[in-house]
Scaffold this motif. Structure first.
Motif, PDB file in Angstrom:
ATOM      1  N   LYS A  43      28.989  -2.223 -17.557  1.00  0.00           N
ATOM      2  CA  LYS A  43      29.752  -2.629 -18.465  1.00  0.00           C
ATOM      3  C   LYS A  43      31.164  -3.238 -17.781  1.00  0.00           C
ATOM      4  O   LYS A  43      31.819  -4.278 -18.179  1.00  0.00           O
ATOM      5  CB  LYS A  43      30.015  -1.822 -19.515  1.00  0.00           C
ATOM      6  CG  LYS A  43      30.941  -0.496 -19.082  1.00  0.00           C
ATOM      7  CD  LYS A  43      31.106   0.593 -20.100  1.00  0.00           C
ATOM      8  CE  LYS A  43      31.984   1.715 -19.499  1.00  0.00           C
ATOM      9  NZ  LYS A  43      31.988   2.921 -20.451  1.00  0.00           N
ATOM     10  N   HIS A  44      31.563  -2.671 -16.658  1.00  0.00           N
ATOM     11  CA  HIS A  44      32.666  -2.977 -15.887  1.00  0.00           C
ATOM     12  C   HIS A  44      32.338  -4.477 -15.394  1.00  0.00           C
ATOM     13  O   HIS A  44      33.346  -5.439 -15.115  1.00  0.00           O
ATOM     14  CB  HIS A  44      33.320  -2.145 -15.132  1.00  0.00           C
ATOM     15  CG  HIS A  44      33.451  -0.841 -15.737  1.00  0.00           C
ATOM     16  ND1 HIS A  44      34.301  -0.569 -16.883  1.00  0.00           N
ATOM     17  CD2 HIS A  44      33.321   0.429 -15.636  1.00  0.00           C
ATOM     18  CE1 HIS A  44      34.548   0.441 -17.116  1.00  0.00           C
ATOM     19  NE2 HIS A  44      33.841   1.289 -16.478  1.00  0.00           N
ATOM     20  N   VAL A  47      32.398  -7.337 -17.799  1.00  0.00           N
ATOM     21  CA  VAL A  47      33.972  -7.634 -17.928  1.00  0.00           C
ATOM     22  C   VAL A  47      34.420  -8.729 -16.694  1.00  0.00           C
ATOM     23  O   VAL A  47      35.068  -9.630 -17.217  1.00  0.00           O
ATOM     24  CB  VAL A  47      34.704  -6.566 -18.139  1.00  0.00           C
ATOM     25  CG1 VAL A  47      36.219  -6.988 -18.266  1.00  0.00           C
ATOM     26  CG2 VAL A  47      34.417  -5.658 -19.441  1.00  0.00           C
ATOM     27  N   LEU A  51      35.362 -12.462 -17.098  1.00  0.00           N
ATOM     28  CA  LEU A  51      36.918 -13.014 -16.722  1.00  0.00           C
ATOM     29  C   LEU A  51      36.681 -13.997 -15.304  1.00  0.00           C
ATOM     30  O   LEU A  51      37.218 -14.897 -15.557  1.00  0.00           O
ATOM     31  CB  LEU A  51      37.797 -11.862 -16.411  1.00  0.00           C
ATOM     32  CG  LEU A  51      38.041 -11.143 -17.829  1.00  0.00           C
ATOM     33  CD1 LEU A  51      38.836  -9.849 -17.466  1.00  0.00           C
ATOM     34  CD2 LEU A  51      38.979 -11.877 -18.686  1.00  0.00           C
ATOM     35  N   SER A 143      41.500 -10.103 -14.271  1.00  0.00           N
ATOM     36  CA  SER A 143      39.968  -9.780 -13.592  1.00  0.00           C
ATOM     37  C   SER A 143      40.556  -8.883 -12.331  1.00  0.00           C
ATOM     38  O   SER A 143      39.815  -7.916 -11.877  1.00  0.00           O
ATOM     39  CB  SER A 143      39.273 -11.037 -12.978  1.00  0.00           C
ATOM     40  OG  SER A 143      38.309 -10.583 -12.176  1.00  0.00           O
ATOM     41  N   TYR A 146      41.457  -5.408 -13.388  1.00  0.00           N
ATOM     42  CA  TYR A 146      40.493  -4.738 -13.916  1.00  0.00           C
ATOM     43  C   TYR A 146      39.694  -4.169 -12.845  1.00  0.00           C
ATOM     44  O   TYR A 146      39.194  -3.029 -12.633  1.00  0.00           O
ATOM     45  CB  TYR A 146      39.623  -5.383 -15.015  1.00  0.00           C
ATOM     46  CG  TYR A 146      38.622  -4.698 -15.819  1.00  0.00           C
ATOM     47  CD1 TYR A 146      38.935  -4.325 -17.028  1.00  0.00           C
ATOM     48  CD2 TYR A 146      37.331  -4.509 -15.388  1.00  0.00           C
ATOM     49  CE1 TYR A 146      38.048  -3.510 -17.651  1.00  0.00           C
ATOM     50  CE2 TYR A 146      36.551  -3.839 -15.964  1.00  0.00           C
ATOM     51  CZ  TYR A 146      36.789  -3.311 -17.091  1.00  0.00           C
ATOM     52  OH  TYR A 146      36.102  -2.605 -18.056  1.00  0.00           O
ATOM     53  N   GLN A 163      28.872  -9.461 -10.853  1.00  0.00           N
ATOM     54  CA  GLN A 163      29.731 -10.249 -11.881  1.00  0.00           C
ATOM     55  C   GLN A 163      29.443 -11.726 -11.794  1.00  0.00           C
ATOM     56  O   GLN A 163      29.806 -12.283 -12.867  1.00  0.00           O
ATOM     57  CB  GLN A 163      31.307 -10.114 -11.482  1.00  0.00           C
ATOM     58  CG  GLN A 163      31.748 -10.679  -9.855  1.00  0.00           C
ATOM     59  CD  GLN A 163      32.113 -12.070 -10.235  1.00  0.00           C
ATOM     60  OE1 GLN A 163      32.649 -12.500 -11.295  1.00  0.00           O
ATOM     61  NE2 GLN A 163      32.109 -12.850  -9.126  1.00  0.00           N
TER      62      GLN A 163
END
Length: 274
Positions: A43-44, A47, A51, A143, A146, A163
């Motif tokens: 999930k990370h 994200v 971004l 980003s 995070y 990513q």
């Protein structure tokens, strides 16, 4: 990135670029037997992918249809200014006088660059493109924060590969929505642009960037990005023949100097993780 817009739409190019980059990195992971990320990290990665790859480069590529390459590089690499602001809240950094001075200089520089177009040129397309690129810089800064908060400890190769994969999927959805049926010219030049940006600028350099974020402080890492707008301005003048007004030159100098002041003179007395 600017040159390839003569051959295809901005979203289509981004799919080619980051699809190539993601496949290169996933192949490298397979060869090195690096394995998949832990399930709780997916999930990370999504994200960061949305971004770092999806939002940043969708906004930049779309904005570059209206904004010169040199100006675009300065606006995008205002990222350290936004990173400094976010780091105060999220990473516990102290806003020192050096950082405040640098931020004020950088913001004045951005006003000089944007203000001329807002008050004198008054071209809505140019203003819209510039605001998109500034928004991309904000997304990039978010980003970075995070990543530092959620993904440190993972291998940088895994972070960069996955990513980029998730970001590419997001851009693909935007491509289908915005550019379905538009012409794509695959020539020697356009394929070179895809391979150069996909393999070198994306697969290699994104991985190096995440390594920097993991091994050195945020101040030093973001300071190194100052070279990008310097070279961006030079090459856009030399290769693309772009002309610069006094406000662009003065604003660019203030942005670059402001970032340097914030990072160099703000680092010795700042506290926190970065």
């Amino acid at each position: 990135m600017k040159a390839v817009l003569d051959f295809m739409g901005p979203f289509t190019f981004s799919v080619f670029r980051f699809g190539t980059g993601a496949l290169t990195l996933l192949l490298l992971i397979w060869v090195l037997k690096a394995g998949k990320p832990p399930k709780h990290m997916w999930k990370h990665l999504i994200v960061v992918g949305i971004l770092q790859t999806g939002v940043v480069f969708s906004f930049v590529m779309y904005g570059m249809q209206f904004v010169d390459a040199g100006k675009s590089s300065v606006l995008l690499y205002s990222m350290p200014l936004w990173s400094s602001i976010l780091a105060v809240k999220l990473l516990g950094e102290t806003m020192t006088r050096g950082k405040i001075t640098g931020l004020v200089m950088g913001m004045i520089g951005l006003v000089l660059i944007l203000g001329r177009d807002i008050f004198f040129v008054k071209d809505p397309a140019i203003i819209f493109g510039e605001l998109l690129i500034v928004a991309a810089a904000l997304a990039w800064a978010a980003s970075n924060m995070y990543y530092r908060l959620k993904l440190e400890g993972m291998t940088q190769l895994q972070v960069s590969a996955y990513q980029m994969l998730f970001g590419t999927i997001g851009i693909l959805a935007a491509t289908v929505l915005m550019e379905w049926g538009e012409p794509v010219r695959l020539t020697g030049s356009s394929i070179f642009y895809i391979l150069f940006t996909g393999v070198l600028a994306s697969a290699l350099c994104f991985t190096v960037w995440f390594i920097l974020l993991s091994t050195i402080d945020m101040v030093t890492a973001t300071l190194s990005t100052l070279l990008v707008p310097v070279f961006g301005l030079f090459f856009s003048w030399w290769i693309l023949g772009e002309a610069f007004t006094g406000s662009i030159i003065a604003g660019s100098a203030l942005v670059i100097t402001g970032i340097a002041v914030a990072q160099i003179f703000g680092r010795e007395t700042s506290k926190g993780r970065a």
